[in-house]
Write an enzyme that holds these catalytic residues in place. Structure first.
Site, PDB file in Angstrom:
ATOM      1  N   ASN A  26      45.514 -75.844  29.808  1.00 27.05           N
ATOM      2  CA  ASN A  26      46.369 -76.973  30.169  1.00 27.05           C
ATOM      3  C   ASN A  26      47.361 -76.664  31.287  1.00 27.05           C
ATOM      4  OD1 ASN A  26      45.138 -78.618  28.280  1.00 27.05           O
ATOM      5  ND2 ASN A  26      46.559 -78.045  26.660  1.00 27.05           N
ATOM      6  N   LYS A  28      48.812 -75.282  35.050  1.00 25.92           N
ATOM      7  CA  LYS A  28      48.447 -75.404  36.452  1.00 25.92           C
ATOM      8  C   LYS A  28      47.856 -74.090  36.948  1.00 25.92           C
ATOM      9  CE  LYS A  28      50.300 -76.003  41.047  1.00 25.92           C
ATOM     10  NZ  LYS A  28      48.968 -75.695  41.478  1.00 25.92           N
ATOM     11  N   LYS A  30      44.229 -73.586  37.899  1.00 27.70           N
ATOM     12  CA  LYS A  30      42.800 -73.340  37.774  1.00 27.70           C
ATOM     13  C   LYS A  30      42.105 -73.398  39.131  1.00 27.70           C
ATOM     14  CE  LYS A  30      43.044 -76.577  34.651  1.00 27.70           C
ATOM     15  NZ  LYS A  30      44.461 -76.597  34.334  1.00 27.70           N
ATOM     16  N   THR A  31      42.310 -74.480  39.859  1.00 27.92           N
ATOM     17  CA  THR A  31      41.734 -74.606  41.194  1.00 27.92           C
ATOM     18  C   THR A  31      42.356 -73.579  42.127  1.00 27.92           C
ATOM     19  OG1 THR A  31      41.250 -76.957  40.897  1.00 27.92           O
ATOM     20  CG2 THR A  31      41.436 -76.172  43.167  1.00 27.92           C
ATOM     21  N   THR A  32      43.656 -73.380  42.008  1.00 33.07           N
ATOM     22  CA  THR A  32      44.344 -72.412  42.858  1.00 33.07           C
ATOM     23  C   THR A  32      43.768 -71.013  42.672  1.00 33.07           C
ATOM     24  OG1 THR A  32      46.334 -73.778  42.682  1.00 33.07           O
ATOM     25  CG2 THR A  32      46.620 -71.525  43.483  1.00 33.07           C
ATOM     26  N   ARG A  40      39.473 -64.447  48.944  1.00 31.67           N
ATOM     27  CA  ARG A  40      39.163 -63.017  48.841  1.00 31.67           C
ATOM     28  C   ARG A  40      37.696 -62.768  49.244  1.00 31.67           C
ATOM     29  NH1 ARG A  40      41.182 -60.436  43.560  1.00 31.67           N
ATOM     30  NH2 ARG A  40      43.024 -60.129  44.832  1.00 31.67           N
ATOM     31  N   PHE A  82      41.322 -89.417  40.271  1.00 32.15           N
ATOM     32  CA  PHE A  82      41.459 -89.249  38.827  1.00 32.15           C
ATOM     33  C   PHE A  82      40.631 -90.281  38.088  1.00 32.15           C
ATOM     34  CE2 PHE A  82      45.463 -87.721  40.708  1.00 32.15           C
ATOM     35  CZ  PHE A  82      45.334 -86.389  40.351  1.00 32.15           C
ATOM     36  N   TRP A  84      40.829 -91.464  35.199  1.00 37.86           N
ATOM     37  CA  TRP A  84      41.533 -92.468  34.417  1.00 37.86           C
ATOM     38  C   TRP A  84      42.020 -93.617  35.299  1.00 37.86           C
ATOM     39  CZ3 TRP A  84      43.009 -87.338  34.608  1.00 37.86           C
ATOM     40  CH2 TRP A  84      44.098 -87.029  35.416  1.00 37.86           C
ATOM     41  N   GLU A 119      36.627 -78.462  38.703  1.00 37.50           N
ATOM     42  CA  GLU A 119      36.840 -79.591  37.790  1.00 37.50           C
ATOM     43  C   GLU A 119      35.606 -79.953  36.957  1.00 37.50           C
ATOM     44  OE1 GLU A 119      37.710 -82.036  41.092  1.00 37.50           O
ATOM     45  OE2 GLU A 119      39.870 -81.730  40.976  1.00 37.50           O
TER      46      GLU A 119
END
Length: 187
Positions: A26, A28, A30-32, A40, A82, A84, A119
């Site tokens: 949950n 912040k 993941k993409t970063t 790398r 998004f 939603w 995602e």
């Protein structure tokens, strides 16, 4: 928090294999984190493809940066924002299918060392893409291809197959104080 004691790793394998890496949770990042791996890898003269399942037409910083590295890093936002906000499940399912098949097609060209399905955990947990298809791809992926899967709610079957899993845990986030997404931080 106390650090866990360092345990020496087992002896390294001599052959090179592509890893399956999951960034979930949950919090912040993941993409970063996936972009950090991409950056790398580019530095090691590897070629990277990132397929974004939800991000769409906004101007995302990572997409702009990838243009500067276009020979090594390709980012393809294929969503509509998004889910939603769309309220159109059939279209979301179709877009998820298109993004997945696009990624599979690009990998068959054989020009990539790393594939990031950004995602994808969302779209499998929402039922937009059957997790069985993702598992089948992972079982049959090219041996040397690294695959990174991001998004909350990673399916236990994917976690079981993965070589590395990191769970981002939210401790504090400015959104909860009413601070909107910041350029260069969230997009």
């Amino acid at each position: 928090m106390p650090e866990s004691p360092q345990v020496p790793p087992p002896p390294a394998k001599h052959k090179k294999e592509g890893l399956i890496i999951v960034h979930t949770g949950n919090g912040k990042g993941k993409t970063t984190a996936a972009l950090g791996l991409a950056f790398r890898s580019v530095g090691q003269k590897m070629k990277v493809l990132m397929v974004q399942f939800i991000k769409g037409k906004w101007r995302y910083g990572e997409v702009e940066a990838a243009k500067l590295l276009k020979k090594s890093l390709e980012i393809c936002p294929m969503g509509e924002g998004f889910t939603w906000d769309t309220l159109n499940r059939e279209r979301d399912i179709r877009k998820a299918r298109e993004a997945f098949e696009f990624g599979l097609h690009k990998i068959k060209e054989g020009n990539y060392d790393m594939l990031i399905f950004d995602e994808i955990n969302y779209v499998t947990s929402y039922g937009y893409l059957p997790v069985e298809e993702v598992v089948a791809f992972l079982k049959n992926k090219p041996k040397k291809l690294h695959v990174v899967l991001t998004g909350r709610d990673a399916d236990p079957r994917i976690i079981e197959m993965a070589d590395m899993v990191t769970e981002m845990k939210e401790i504090k986030h400015p959104y909860k104080k009413g601070v909107k997404a910041q350029k260069g931080i969230e997009f």
